[in-house]
Design a protein around this motif. Structure first.
Motif, mmCIF file in Angstrom:
data_model
loop_
_atom_site.group_PDB
_atom_site.id
_atom_site.type_symbol
_atom_site.label_atom_id
_atom_site.label_comp_id
_atom_site.label_asym_id
_atom_site.label_seq_id
_atom_site.Cartn_x
_atom_site.Cartn_y
_atom_site.Cartn_z
ATOM 1 N N LYS A 41 -51.400 1.218 -15.934
ATOM 2 C CA LYS A 41 -52.032 0.132 -15.191
ATOM 3 C C LYS A 41 -51.485 -0.882 -16.794
ATOM 4 N N GLN A 42 -51.489 -2.174 -16.379
ATOM 5 C CA GLN A 42 -51.341 -3.240 -18.080
ATOM 6 C C GLN A 42 -52.286 -3.667 -18.397
ATOM 7 N N LEU A 43 -52.629 -3.514 -20.001
ATOM 8 C CA LEU A 43 -54.046 -4.152 -20.159
ATOM 9 C C LEU A 43 -53.776 -5.584 -20.666
ATOM 10 N N HIS A 44 -54.124 -6.295 -19.965
ATOM 11 C CA HIS A 44 -54.479 -8.051 -20.072
ATOM 12 C C HIS A 44 -55.485 -8.318 -20.952
ATOM 13 N N LEU A 45 -54.934 -8.826 -22.229
ATOM 14 C CA LEU A 45 -55.723 -9.624 -23.791
ATOM 15 C C LEU A 45 -56.046 -11.235 -23.404
ATOM 16 N N HIS A 46 -56.885 -11.428 -24.034
ATOM 17 C CA HIS A 46 -57.247 -12.840 -23.483
ATOM 18 C C HIS A 46 -57.046 -13.610 -25.501
ATOM 19 N N TYR A 47 -56.645 -13.023 -25.758
ATOM 20 C CA TYR A 47 -55.332 -13.281 -27.705
ATOM 21 C C TYR A 47 -53.874 -13.183 -27.596
ATOM 22 N N ASP A 48 -53.396 -13.017 -28.421
ATOM 23 C CA ASP A 48 -51.571 -12.842 -28.941
ATOM 24 C C ASP A 48 -51.259 -11.862 -30.147
ATOM 25 N N LEU A 49 -50.808 -11.105 -30.238
ATOM 26 C CA LEU A 49 -51.147 -9.476 -31.078
ATOM 27 C C LEU A 49 -50.116 -9.838 -31.362
ATOM 28 N N ILE A 50 -49.985 -9.326 -32.948
ATOM 29 C CA ILE A 50 -49.234 -9.047 -34.097
ATOM 30 C C ILE A 50 -48.731 -7.570 -34.334
ATOM 31 N N ASN A 51 -49.704 -6.751 -34.006
ATOM 32 C CA ASN A 51 -49.359 -5.209 -34.214
ATOM 33 C C ASN A 51 -49.718 -4.497 -32.997
ATOM 34 N N LEU A 52 -49.177 -3.498 -32.702
ATOM 35 C CA LEU A 52 -49.136 -2.529 -31.495
ATOM 36 C C LEU A 52 -49.504 -1.099 -32.190
ATOM 37 N N THR A 53 -50.948 -0.399 -32.329
ATOM 38 C CA THR A 53 -50.285 1.032 -33.299
ATOM 39 C C THR A 53 -51.610 1.858 -32.428
ATOM 40 N N TRP A 54 -51.139 3.098 -32.242
ATOM 41 C CA TRP A 54 -51.803 3.871 -31.272
ATOM 42 C C TRP A 54 -52.863 4.978 -32.431
ATOM 43 N N ILE A 55 -54.039 5.028 -32.140
ATOM 44 C CA ILE A 55 -54.739 5.475 -33.981
ATOM 45 C C ILE A 55 -54.699 7.291 -32.818
ATOM 46 N N ASN A 56 -55.103 7.657 -31.274
ATOM 47 C CA ASN A 56 -54.694 8.919 -31.344
ATOM 48 C C ASN A 56 -54.065 8.657 -29.354
ATOM 49 N N SER A 57 -54.047 9.384 -28.747
ATOM 50 C CA SER A 57 -53.639 9.617 -27.425
ATOM 51 C C SER A 57 -54.392 8.875 -26.309
ATOM 52 N N ARG A 58 -55.602 8.505 -27.373
ATOM 53 C CA ARG A 58 -56.672 7.309 -25.826
ATOM 54 C C ARG A 58 -56.952 6.238 -26.357
ATOM 55 N N THR A 59 -56.901 6.275 -27.497
ATOM 56 C CA THR A 59 -57.117 4.759 -28.871
ATOM 57 C C THR A 59 -56.248 3.530 -29.231
ATOM 58 N N LEU A 60 -56.158 2.406 -28.475
ATOM 59 C CA LEU A 60 -55.218 1.705 -29.348
ATOM 60 C C LEU A 60 -56.152 0.909 -30.757
ATOM 61 N N ALA A 61 -55.596 0.073 -31.812
ATOM 62 C CA ALA A 61 -55.459 -0.629 -32.948
ATOM 63 C C ALA A 61 -54.761 -1.630 -32.477
ATOM 64 N N LEU A 62 -55.608 -2.642 -32.019
ATOM 65 C CA LEU A 62 -54.828 -4.109 -31.684
ATOM 66 C C LEU A 62 -55.192 -5.277 -32.974
ATOM 67 N N LEU A 63 -54.262 -5.252 -33.912
ATOM 68 C CA LEU A 63 -54.051 -7.390 -33.964
ATOM 69 C C LEU A 63 -54.276 -8.430 -33.967
ATOM 70 N N ASP A 64 -54.741 -9.006 -33.370
ATOM 71 C CA ASP A 64 -54.816 -10.398 -32.855
ATOM 72 C C ASP A 64 -53.327 -11.250 -34.401
ATOM 73 N N SER A 65 -53.535 -13.114 -33.092
ATOM 74 C CA SER A 65 -52.588 -13.358 -35.013
ATOM 75 C C SER A 65 -53.554 -14.239 -35.162
ATOM 76 N N GLY A 124 -47.246 -10.802 -26.662
ATOM 77 C CA GLY A 124 -47.454 -11.669 -26.213
ATOM 78 C C GLY A 124 -49.431 -11.018 -25.617
ATOM 79 N N ASP A 125 -49.541 -11.642 -24.744
ATOM 80 C CA ASP A 125 -51.448 -10.739 -23.949
ATOM 81 C C ASP A 125 -51.128 -9.832 -23.402
ATOM 82 N N ALA A 126 -50.404 -9.265 -23.006
ATOM 83 C CA ALA A 126 -49.692 -8.343 -21.926
ATOM 84 C C ALA A 126 -49.423 -7.199 -22.780
ATOM 85 N N ILE A 127 -49.500 -6.098 -22.813
ATOM 86 C CA ILE A 127 -49.012 -4.363 -23.093
ATOM 87 C C ILE A 127 -49.254 -4.257 -21.710
#
Length: 1396
Positions: free
Chosen positions: A368-392, A346-349
């Motif tokens: 700490k949770q990460l609350h988003l305003h969109y639904d995800l279809i893919n969650l990938t770490w680019i490195n230990s500090r950065t995330l790539a989130l693909l929404d619907s 959904g919209d909370a990582i």
């Protein structure tokens, strides 16, 4: 290892979770077999970084970027036109905060042209089909819909084509791919459930696995672990299996065991924890962790040393169409590398930190949770500090995990991402999946995204795209290409300060990184300077050019100062900008705020010279002075600056240059004294500029003596004592350097005393505070005091105020406990005689104030007190006398001081009040003040009668009678009594005392009749303490007939009061024909006022009189008006005649409420004037009375009909509500729990309540829920009242009016089953009565319309209509009548609807 502050527990039943103590997995629930030696984990793909580290290192690039189309990514990325903080896209005059969050383009999206072209070509040439899955390691493998796997090397060349279309027709599409850690094996999962293993070295098929999982289900995921002989697969049935690859006697085999059964919950995502080669010794590897995401929760299990559930985490409420996502990453927290699991639906990582303790047990802490305003279809770490989130919506969001800030958003819709929906729905095997899994399948794209080495591959239908993080140089250059220099500099500064996010390409320690970035920023600044000159408008207004450079030059100055590169700023950049005079001027003016804020303490001499010339040319001398006092003196041409400062009166700058440049603190003083000294000695007034100069001189001397530099900073410590000594020596010089012929001794001190005596002495007082331990300074101190006395006492040029300031200063110094000064006491006596000289009438207030300040400063010890008091009294220094009397505690004498002082006379009242009220004074002292006040009471009343009255009311209330008798002036007595007795003045007096002294009120009434007769009536109405007979005599004596009428009415003699008012009215009506028009206007107003008072008198008293007595009041009034009308008619005044007709009509309208209409008409017709006249003359009057009568009669009848209809409707609705049937909630008694229809004991009374509960009457009786009231049994619901057992014994009869749980109607229902032996006539009839609910409903219905009750209106109207009194309105209680309410109105809206 300590956990982060934001760490929270994941346990659902406890506040802290220790997973080492968790129970093992339930084998029956999850269908997991037991094994002795489970396999290990494989290395992870993402690199580790310190959680607090600002710079992220990039792995070596996987792909040869020569064949990558980088342009397409940049044109489609939103960052190319809308990245970073939009507020920074606006041009700013100055960079107020260069640390603003500008991230620029963080990622680069490119097309793998070679791979894309060959995938499309394979579909056309060999019928490979569309791409379905992708995996990346040292090679890229792409699966197709016809069962082929295409393997490409790092140069995007096709190396292997595994499988065939024939096999594809049998196995279906490739649904999942996986490459092991050493890139030697490839696992392919198919849509029909088969699994194949290939050797990537030679392309040989090693294994074909068909029995690893139940048939008829597609392979959703296939994942190698760290152990090359073990893999994990997940099928469309939701089950998870472990595959163990073995080779026995040269034969390759595969054994499968179920880790999770889809019958217990469908798993649709799996993720083993893979460990990089350099972390193989990490203690977490011994557990071989596997994360699984089902549709309802996330599980983390350990495969080694035995199967064990370490975590179960439910999602909570989520969108059923959301895709469960999992991703592992190693992060560095407080110096230790630890795996972190990110999962989402959904919209909370959620982020879970997995740690191991010394015993090897696992502990999980929630981050700490990460609350988003969109639904995800893919969650990938680019490195230990950065995330790539693909929404619907297929938009890629690059997010910094630590700050939860979105760095960039890229729309990748043109990729045409491949979705795995058909495999999740298992269409190849008949679509035998659950509805929940089919719903998730719509957005499933697990096999279309693969990450490796900081790069993410996205598989499209016709192309393959790669997302990588840009290096810090690329991000800066990307902005420079678009000529966004300000954003580029801001981004580079964030790299320099270590505040940037997703940083790649910066290596080494902090100082080395800062140096690299600073060099790049210097290059950008030079480019920016070139651009500023290149883009300068060649033609146009000067203002346009100035605005152009004002937008650009401050940016260069800001960043050069931040980088501490003044060499660059005043070197190359200044040289470039000097080519254009406008740019040079803007540059120089930009330096001023930095100089004033001490951010630019040093400037090259050439730039400083240019700055001074520029500001001087623009006549900005104040700016020059402000800059000089903040500058390093070495950058100034001292001779030039001093000449300029003296020429333009820049005294602060001149002093600064002398002090800092030459350590000369005396020359500036000499120059300033040379300007103001001669003028003051000559007695001339100074100009405003010279006054400013003198003030600066005083401040400068004060700073030097206090060790502070002027105008800011401090004098060097080694020079402080020297400067003080030099200044003192300068002040006490006998003569100045340039001696004038008429110069007196000590010119410096004389000049300062004449300029501002008080401030100069204040400077000396502050200086003397610091001289206590300095022997030389003490000598200077005595020397200056002697000079002051010599100059001021022996010279008549100084005013008393100036002399007083000197001796006040001396008195303060002598009063100090550690005083070392000596002053001859005779001097104080001379000053006293000088100030108290009775022959000198000038400056009386000034001399008194000076002496008072001298005494308050401690100078009193220098005088003989008795002599001082005597001289002060002779000089009329009453404030000084007060000071001395208070010191001697002679408080009573202070009253005389106030009374004799014309300025402070009225303050005596506050003084007396405080003395008599405030505690702390003895009884004798208060008594002396009280007696003294009584002595001077006449004087006090004369000063202010109002304040005297307030004082008497509080402290002398018992002596009021005596005080009033002492006063001779009657007008003062009147003012005093007015303040005491008139409540409008706000003085509160003891009411009991006033009751005992009514003669005071009567005396005041007598005086009020003399001095303010218009207020007599108001006073009589308000006051209650006078005697009626005496008051009547007083008003009659002064011929105040209105007041007499009021008193007579109050006495009860209504007819006498009426007679008085009637005589007044007749007299005023008789004057209508006499006098001018203006005089007649006054007579008309007076007559109308008297008539209103008379009518009010009649109306107030008519209700207490009989009909005959009423007529005795009203008819004489009517006759008086009508007879006056007759007299005026005979005259010639038409205006007076119309006015009298108006008065007649007013009287008639007023009396109709008290006199019967026939009697009024009869009296009118009997009047000679109307009787002999024509009917037309009275037609209007009579018709008006009849119309009023008809209107009121119609109003009464209409209102009665409406109320009757409304009452009928209300009663019908209430009757319907009472008689409505009740519907029980259950078919059994709520006490015995037996169905009331099946009782066999014959007819049984059943009681139903409005709450829906039903009981047998015997059961209620057994629970004591009935009470006999007025021959009837009243019941209450047992169940509803059970919660209030404390009130069980209250009187149920009274409870009926309060409880809401009594029955709506007391209904007794005969049981449906009857005994054959009972007669039907024995049935008890239904009884109905109003209950509290009906009463409450009826009250609410009555209150639907706010205002008086309709029945009350009807009753009053009926009583008025049927009364034997035939007036139009009956008097009754006029004040209480509903018709007298100004808000009374008939509400004729339809009745409210009641729901059935």
């Amino acid at each position: 290892m300590s956990e982060s502050p934001e760490t929270q527990s994941l346990a659902s039943a406890s506040s802290q979770l220790n997973l080492a103590e968790a129970e093992g997995i339930d084998d029956k629930e999850f269908d997991i077999p037991q094994v002795d030696t489970p396999p290990t984990l494989e290395s992870i793909l993402n690199e580790t970084e310190d959680e607090d580290e600002s710079f992220i290192l990039e792995d070596p690039a996987l792909l040869n970027m020569d064949n990558i189309d980088t342009h397409s990514g940049e044109t489609s990325s939103l960052a190319s036109s809308d990245s970073g903080d939009r507020t920074n896209l606006k041009r700013r005059k100055k960079i107020s905060d260069v640390s603003l969050s500008i991230h620029g383009s963080v990622v680069r999206r490119s097309v793998l042209k070679g791979v894309s072209a060959q995938v499309v070509s394979a579909a056309d040439r060999v019928d490979a089909g569309l791409p379905t899955a992708v995996v990346v390691s040292n090679v890229i493998a792409v699966g197709t819909s016809h069962g082929l796997a295409l393997v490409f090397d790092p140069n995007q060349a096709l190396r292997l084509c595994l499988g065939s279309t024939a096999v594809g027709a049998q196995y279906g599409a490739v649904s999942a791919l996986s490459i092991n850690s050493d890139c030697t094996r490839l696992l392919c999962g198919f849509a029909k459930g088969q699994i194949t293993m290939w050797d990537l070295a030679n392309g040989k098929l090693l294994r074909t696995i068909t029995d690893a999982h139940p048939p008829g289900t597609a392979i959703l995921h296939i994942k190698f672990t760290d152990d090359p002989t073990a893999a994990i697969c997940n099928d469309s049935g939701g089950s998870v299996f472990e595959l163990a690859f073995k080779r026995v006697m040269g034969v390759r085999t595969c054994e499968s065991r179920c880790l999770f059964s889809g019958a217990k919950g469908e798993v649709c995502c799996i993720e083993p924890l893979l460990v990089k080669l350099e972390l193989r010794d990490h203690p977490i590897t011994q557990h071989a962790l596997l994360a699984m995401a089902s549709l309802t929760k996330v599980l983390v299990i350990g495969l080694k040393p035995s199967l064990k559930v370490w975590l179960t985490f439910p999602y909570g409420k989520t969108n059923p169409a959301s895709v469960p996502l999992l991703s592992w990453q190693f992060v560095a927290v407080q110096g230790a590398v630890t795996p972190m699991l990110a999962f989402c639906r959904g919209d909370a990582i959620h982020f879970l930190l997995v740690k191991t303790d010394e015993s090897g047990a696992i502990h999980v802490s929630k981050q700490k949770q990460l609350h988003l305003h969109y639904d995800l279809i893919n969650l990938t770490w680019i490195n230990s500090r950065t995330l790539a989130l693909l929404d619907s919506a297929e938009k890629l969001h690059v997010v910094d995990r630590h700050s939860q800030e979105e760095l960039e958003m890229v729309d990748i819709a043109e990729v045409q991402l491949v979705y795995n929906s058909s495999h999740f729905k298992s269409l190849a095997t008949g679509g035998n999946v659950s509805q929940a899994l089919a719903l998730v399948a719509e957005k499933a794209c697990y096999q279309s995204v693969s990450a490796y080495g900081g790069q993410i591959i996205y598989l499209g239908t016709k192309s393959v795209h790669v997302i990588t993080l840009r290096t810090w140089r690329e991000r800066v250059d990307y902005l420079l290409k678009q000529e966004r220099f300000i954003e580029a500099l801001s981004l580079a500064w964030s790299f320099h300060e270590g505040k940037a996010k997703a940083v790649v390409g910066l290596f080494g320690d902090q100082s080395k990184r800062k140096g690299v970035v600073a060099d790049r920023m210097a290059e950008i600044l030079l480019q920016y300077a070139d651009r500023a000159l290149k883009k300068c408008p060649e033609q146009g207004k000067l203002q346009v050019m100035e605005q152009h450079f004002e937008d650009m030059v401050p940016v260069m100055v800001d960043y050069c100062l931040l980088l501490e590169r003044t060499d660059l700023l005043f070197g190359q950049i200044y040289s470039k900008l000097s080519e254009i005079s406008v740019a040079k001027g803007v540059f120089l003016e930009c330096l001023e705020p930095y100089i004033l804020n001490d951010k630019l303490p040093s400037i090259t001499p050439q730039v400083m010279k240019d700055l001074l010339i520029h500001l001087q040319d623009r006549d900005m001398m104040e700016n020059i002075e402000a800059c000089i006092v903040h500058m390093d003196i070495t950058s100034l041409d001292i001779q030039q600056v001093v000449h300029m400062c003296w020429e333009h009166c820049l005294y602060d700058a001149m002093i600064y240059v002398y002090n800092k440049g030459m350590n000369d603190y005396i020359t500036p003083m000499e120059k300033l004294f040379q300007v103001i000294g001669p003028l003051l000695r000559a007695g001339k007034s100074l100009s405003d500029e010279q006054v400013v100069m003198g003030n600066k001189l005083l401040v400068y001397i004060s700073c030097c003596l206090a060790g502070r530099a002027y105008p800011l900073g401090n004098i060097p410590e080694d020079l402080v004592s020297l400067v003080k000594h030099q200044v003192f020596e300068f002040l006490i010089r006998l003569h100045s350097t340039e001696v004038a012929s008429d110069e007196e001794l000590y010119p410096q001190i004389r000049t300062l005393l004449h300029f501002d005596t008080r401030e100069f002495l204040n400077v000396l007082a502050l200086t003397f505070e610091d001289f206590r331990n300095d022997k030389q300074a003490v000598e200077h101190q005595q020397r200056i005091v002697d000079i002051l006395l010599t100059v001021m006492v022996e010279n008549s040029d100084f005013t008393p105020s100036q002399v007083g300031c000197l001796f006040t200063f001396l008195a303060r110094q002598l009063a100090k406990p550690d005083n070392t000064l000596f002053v001859n006491r005779m001097l104080f006596d001379q000053v006293l005689e000088f100030l108290c000289s009775p022959d000198d009438e000038s400056r009386h207030a000034e001399r008194q104030q000076v002496l008072l300040e001298l005494l308050q400063a401690g100078g009193i010890v220098q005088f003989d007190e008795n002599r001082l008091i005597t001289m002060a009294e002779k000089a009329a220094f009453y404030q000084v006398c007060e000071f001395m009397y208070e010191k001697k505690q002679l408080y009573d004498k202070i009253i005389s001081c106030y009374l004799n002082d014309p300025v402070r006379k009225e303050d005596v009242f506050n003084y007396i009040h405080n003395m008599l009220s405030i505690p702390g004074y003895s009884t004798e002292e208060k008594e002396s003040v009280w007696n003294k006040t009584m002595e001077h009471i006449k004087d006090l009343v004369s000063v202010n009668p109002s304040k005297a009255a307030e004082l008497l009311a509080v402290h002398f209330s018992s002596e009021i009678r005596v005080i009033v008798d002492q006063l001779e002036d009657q007008y003062i007595v009147f003012q005093l009594l007015q303040s005491l007795l008139d409540s409008s003045d706000g003085v509160q007096v003891n009411r009991e005392l006033l009751q005992l002294n009514p003669d005071i009120h009567e005396q005041y009434l007598d005086l009020l009749c003399q001095y303010d007769p218009h207020r007599v009536t108001n006073f009589l109405r308000v006051s209650e303490y006078y005697r009626l007979e005496e008051a009547i005599q007083i008003t009659e004596k002064h011929k105040l007939r209105e007041a007499s009428a009021y008193l007579l009415e109050k006495k009860g003699d209504v007819h006498a009061a009426f007679s008085v008012l009637l005589e007044i009215l007749k007299h005023r009506l008789s004057l209508l024909n006499n006098g001018t028009r203006e005089k007649n206007e006054e007579t008309v107003q007076a007559a109308e006022s008297t008539l209103e008072e008379t009518i009010a008198l009649c109306q107030r008293n008519s209700h207490s009189l009989n009909q005959q007595q009423r007529e005795a009041l009203w008819f004489p009034l009517l006759e008086a008006v009508m007879s006056a009308q007759k007299l005026v008619k005979d005259g010639s005044s038409s205006h007076a005649f119309e006015f009298l007709k108006h008065l007649t009509k007013q009287v008639l309208n007023s009396m109709t409420g008290f006199i019967a209409l026939p009697s009024i008409l009869q009296r009118i017709l009997q009047d000679p004037m109307y009787g002999k006249g024509k009917l037309g003359e009275i037609q209007t009057l009579i018709l008006g009375m009849l119309d009023t009568f008809n209107y009121e009669q119609t109003l009464l009848e209409t209102t009665t009909n409406l109320l009757n209809h409304d009452l009928h409707w209300s009663l019908c609705n209430l009757r319907g509500a009472v008689s409505r049937g009740l519907n029980p909630k259950q078919e059994h008694c709520n006490v015995c729990l037996q169905q009331y229809k099946r009782r066999q004991e014959g007819t049984e009374e059943v009681i139903v309540f409005s709450c829906g509960h039903i009981y047998h009457s015997q059961c209620l009786q057994s629970k004591d829920c009935g009470v006999q009231t007025e021959g009837q049994t009243r019941w209450t619901c047992y169940k509803c009242n059970s919660s209030n057992k404390g009130g069980r014994h209250r009187d149920l009869g009274s409870e009926l009016n309060k409880s809401r749980n009594t029955s709506l109607a007391q209904i007794k229902v005969t049981s449906a089953y009857y005994s054959t032996n009972r007669n039907s006539d024995s049935r008890k009839p239904t009884e109905a009565a109003l209950e509290p609910q009906q009463i409450q409903a009826f009250d609410q219905l009555r209150r639907l319309y706010r205002g008086p009750s309709r029945l009350a209106i009807l009753t009053e109207l009926s009583r008025n209509r049927n009364s034997d009194k035939h007036g139009l309105f009956q008097p009754g209680s006029v004040a209480n009548s509903v018709f007298q309410n100004e808000n009374f109105q008939l509400r004729l809206s339809p009745p409210p609807a009641i729901e059935d």
